[in-house]
Design a protein around this motif. Structure first.
Motif, PDB file in Angstrom:
ATOM      1  N   GLY A  95       0.798  -1.228   0.000  1.00 37.76           N
ATOM      2  CA  GLY A  95       0.000   0.000   0.000  1.00 37.76           C
ATOM      3  C   GLY A  95       0.824   1.268   0.000  1.00 37.76           C
ATOM      4  O   GLY A  95       0.302   2.358   0.188  1.00 37.76           O
ATOM      5  N   GLY A  96       2.133   1.144  -0.229  1.00 39.75           N
ATOM      6  CA  GLY A  96       3.025   2.299  -0.182  1.00 39.75           C
ATOM      7  C   GLY A  96       2.946   3.179  -1.414  1.00 39.75           C
ATOM      8  O   GLY A  96       2.251   2.879  -2.378  1.00 39.75           O
ATOM      9  N   ASN A  97       3.675   4.259  -1.358  1.00 37.80           N
ATOM     10  CA  ASN A  97       3.759   5.225  -2.445  1.00 37.80           C
ATOM     11  C   ASN A  97       4.945   4.842  -3.330  1.00 37.80           C
ATOM     12  O   ASN A  97       6.101   4.987  -2.926  1.00 37.80           O
ATOM     13  CB  ASN A  97       3.930   6.629  -1.859  1.00 37.80           C
ATOM     14  N   HIS A  98       4.660   4.368  -4.547  1.00 41.00           N
ATOM     15  CA  HIS A  98       5.720   3.890  -5.450  1.00 41.00           C
ATOM     16  C   HIS A  98       6.745   4.973  -5.775  1.00 41.00           C
ATOM     17  O   HIS A  98       7.948   4.696  -5.785  1.00 41.00           O
ATOM     18  CB  HIS A  98       5.116   3.343  -6.754  1.00 41.00           C
ATOM     19  N   ALA A  99       6.281   6.173  -6.058  1.00 40.61           N
ATOM     20  CA  ALA A  99       7.197   7.250  -6.455  1.00 40.61           C
ATOM     21  C   ALA A  99       8.166   7.589  -5.324  1.00 40.61           C
ATOM     22  O   ALA A  99       9.374   7.746  -5.553  1.00 40.61           O
ATOM     23  CB  ALA A  99       6.411   8.488  -6.869  1.00 40.61           C
ATOM     24  N   ILE A 100       7.647   7.685  -4.118  1.00 38.11           N
ATOM     25  CA  ILE A 100       8.506   8.031  -2.980  1.00 38.11           C
ATOM     26  C   ILE A 100       9.433   6.866  -2.629  1.00 38.11           C
ATOM     27  O   ILE A 100      10.595   7.064  -2.300  1.00 38.11           O
ATOM     28  CB  ILE A 100       7.669   8.507  -1.774  1.00 38.11           C
ATOM     29  N   TRP A 101       8.923   5.632  -2.725  1.00 42.61           N
ATOM     30  CA  TRP A 101       9.766   4.462  -2.469  1.00 42.61           C
ATOM     31  C   TRP A 101      10.936   4.426  -3.451  1.00 42.61           C
ATOM     32  O   TRP A 101      12.080   4.204  -3.070  1.00 42.61           O
ATOM     33  CB  TRP A 101       8.959   3.163  -2.560  1.00 42.61           C
ATOM     34  N   ASN A 102      10.645   4.653  -4.722  1.00 46.03           N
ATOM     35  CA  ASN A 102      11.707   4.615  -5.729  1.00 46.03           C
ATOM     36  C   ASN A 102      12.724   5.727  -5.489  1.00 46.03           C
ATOM     37  O   ASN A 102      13.925   5.504  -5.641  1.00 46.03           O
ATOM     38  CB  ASN A 102      11.130   4.703  -7.145  1.00 46.03           C
ATOM     39  N   LEU A 103      12.260   6.895  -5.102  1.00 49.15           N
ATOM     40  CA  LEU A 103      13.173   7.993  -4.796  1.00 49.15           C
ATOM     41  C   LEU A 103      14.067   7.633  -3.605  1.00 49.15           C
ATOM     42  O   LEU A 103      15.284   7.845  -3.647  1.00 49.15           O
ATOM     43  CB  LEU A 103      12.381   9.273  -4.503  1.00 49.15           C
ATOM     44  N   ALA A 104      13.481   7.076  -2.568  1.00 51.48           N
ATOM     45  CA  ALA A 104      14.259   6.653  -1.393  1.00 51.48           C
ATOM     46  C   ALA A 104      15.292   5.603  -1.783  1.00 51.48           C
ATOM     47  O   ALA A 104      16.456   5.675  -1.374  1.00 51.48           O
ATOM     48  CB  ALA A 104      13.331   6.113  -0.308  1.00 51.48           C
ATOM     49  N   ALA A 105      14.870   4.629  -2.577  1.00 51.34           N
ATOM     50  CA  ALA A 105      15.791   3.579  -3.023  1.00 51.34           C
ATOM     51  C   ALA A 105      16.914   4.180  -3.864  1.00 51.34           C
ATOM     52  O   ALA A 105      18.083   3.802  -3.712  1.00 51.34           O
ATOM     53  CB  ALA A 105      15.030   2.515  -3.807  1.00 51.34           C
ATOM     54  N   ASP A 106      16.574   5.128  -4.741  1.00 47.08           N
ATOM     55  CA  ASP A 106      17.602   5.786  -5.557  1.00 47.08           C
ATOM     56  C   ASP A 106      18.601   6.540  -4.684  1.00 47.08           C
ATOM     57  O   ASP A 106      19.806   6.491  -4.923  1.00 47.08           O
ATOM     58  CB  ASP A 106      16.960   6.755  -6.555  1.00 47.08           C
ATOM     59  N   TYR A 107      18.106   7.232  -3.675  1.00 46.90           N
ATOM     60  CA  TYR A 107      19.005   7.938  -2.755  1.00 46.90           C
ATOM     61  C   TYR A 107      19.995   6.971  -2.096  1.00 46.90           C
ATOM     62  O   TYR A 107      21.194   7.228  -2.044  1.00 46.90           O
ATOM     63  CB  TYR A 107      18.208   8.652  -1.658  1.00 46.90           C
ATOM     64  N   VAL A 108      19.472   5.864  -1.596  1.00 47.27           N
ATOM     65  CA  VAL A 108      20.317   4.889  -0.896  1.00 47.27           C
ATOM     66  C   VAL A 108      21.293   4.230  -1.861  1.00 47.27           C
ATOM     67  O   VAL A 108      22.494   4.123  -1.577  1.00 47.27           O
ATOM     68  CB  VAL A 108      19.448   3.836  -0.159  1.00 47.27           C
ATOM     69  N   VAL A 109      20.796   3.796  -3.003  1.00 45.18           N
ATOM     70  CA  VAL A 109      21.630   3.112  -3.996  1.00 45.18           C
ATOM     71  C   VAL A 109      22.769   4.026  -4.455  1.00 45.18           C
ATOM     72  O   VAL A 109      23.934   3.617  -4.475  1.00 45.18           O
ATOM     73  CB  VAL A 109      20.757   2.650  -5.186  1.00 45.18           C
ATOM     74  N   ASP A 110      22.450   5.256  -4.827  1.00 42.59           N
ATOM     75  CA  ASP A 110      23.493   6.156  -5.318  1.00 42.59           C
ATOM     76  C   ASP A 110      24.502   6.503  -4.232  1.00 42.59           C
ATOM     77  O   ASP A 110      25.699   6.614  -4.500  1.00 42.59           O
ATOM     78  CB  ASP A 110      22.878   7.426  -5.909  1.00 42.59           C
ATOM     79  N   THR A 111      24.038   6.645  -3.016  1.00 41.15           N
ATOM     80  CA  THR A 111      24.953   6.910  -1.895  1.00 41.15           C
ATOM     81  C   THR A 111      25.914   5.738  -1.720  1.00 41.15           C
ATOM     82  O   THR A 111      27.130   5.940  -1.544  1.00 41.15           O
ATOM     83  CB  THR A 111      24.151   7.164  -0.603  1.00 41.15           C
ATOM     84  N   MET A 112      25.402   4.533  -1.799  1.00 40.42           N
ATOM     85  CA  MET A 112      26.255   3.347  -1.663  1.00 40.42           C
ATOM     86  C   MET A 112      27.268   3.250  -2.808  1.00 40.42           C
ATOM     87  O   MET A 112      28.428   2.880  -2.587  1.00 40.42           O
ATOM     88  CB  MET A 112      25.393   2.090  -1.605  1.00 40.42           C
ATOM     89  N   LEU A 113      26.840   3.577  -4.014  1.00 45.27           N
ATOM     90  CA  LEU A 113      27.747   3.505  -5.165  1.00 45.27           C
ATOM     91  C   LEU A 113      28.892   4.508  -5.038  1.00 45.27           C
ATOM     92  O   LEU A 113      30.046   4.179  -5.322  1.00 45.27           O
ATOM     93  CB  LEU A 113      26.986   3.746  -6.463  1.00 45.27           C
ATOM     94  N   VAL A 114      28.571   5.718  -4.603  1.00 44.41           N
ATOM     95  CA  VAL A 114      29.619   6.722  -4.430  1.00 44.41           C
ATOM     96  C   VAL A 114      30.596   6.263  -3.349  1.00 44.41           C
ATOM     97  O   VAL A 114      31.813   6.378  -3.508  1.00 44.41           O
ATOM     98  CB  VAL A 114      29.014   8.114  -4.135  1.00 44.41           C
ATOM     99  N   LYS A 115      30.078   5.699  -2.272  1.00 47.51           N
ATOM    100  CA  LYS A 115      30.956   5.177  -1.212  1.00 47.51           C
ATOM    101  C   LYS A 115      31.814   4.017  -1.716  1.00 47.51           C
ATOM    102  O   LYS A 115      32.915   3.802  -1.227  1.00 47.51           O
ATOM    103  CB  LYS A 115      30.134   4.721  -0.005  1.00 47.51           C
ATOM    104  N   ALA A 116      31.311   3.280  -2.718  1.00 41.73           N
ATOM    105  CA  ALA A 116      32.054   2.154  -3.290  1.00 41.73           C
ATOM    106  C   ALA A 116      33.084   2.616  -4.320  1.00 41.73           C
ATOM    107  O   ALA A 116      33.797   1.787  -4.894  1.00 41.73           O
ATOM    108  CB  ALA A 116      31.086   1.162  -3.926  1.00 41.73           C
TER     109      ALA A 116
END
Length: 160
Positions: A95-116
């Protein structure tokens, strides 16, 4: 007379080169990327960019990839790999908000990639600038998602 080797600069060629470059320079990401089927799709990501599905298939918009530099293509590929690694699709709240979930996931993913050690793509630099990466660092997608939901709720209440 020897045949000339012709290198194409099309989207599929850029994606192949990105996978090979990751395999050599970032083996964790490269091995995962090598197993992903690459499928051309005009509507990839719902915006004509890139996306992955729950089976690990990589969808891309040809024009989108062709417009990118090789390092940006590699970042984009690694970004989609990390959505699979993070199981973002399977963790989406019922029942979540797809747009906000994807944005949150993008934030986390990109942060992890930069750290890598990846250099953020031009798209990532705009969507997930350094100040955003700083507050996201160390957080889960769920933590970022619920924070973004709170901000969205505050913004909606402020407009009423």
């Amino acid at each position: 007379m020897a045949e000339k080797l012709v290198l194409k600069d099309g989207a599929k060629d850029k994606l192949r080169k990105a996978r090979i470059h990751m395999l050599v320079n970032k083996p964790f990401f490269g091995v995962l990327a090598m197993h992903m089927p690459i499928i051309e799709s005009e509507s990839a990501g719902g915006r004509g960019t890139t996306a992955v599905d729950e089976k690990g298939r990589f969808y891309y918009n040809k024009k989108w990839i062709e417009s990118m530099s090789p390092p940006d293509v590699m970042f984009e590929f690694a970004h989609e790999v990390m959505h699979i690694v993070q199981q973002c699709i399977n963790r989406f709240p019922k029942g979540g908000n797809h747009a906000i979930w994807n944005l949150a996931a993008d934030y986390v993913v990109d942060t992890m990639l930069v750290k890598a050690g990846f250099k953020p793509s031009q798209v990532s630099q705009k969507m997930v600038p350094e100040p955003t990466r700083k507050w996201v660092d160390g957080k889960t997608t769920e933590q970022v998602y619920y924070k973004l939901l709170q901000e969205e709720k505050k913004n909606q209440q402020g407009q009423g």
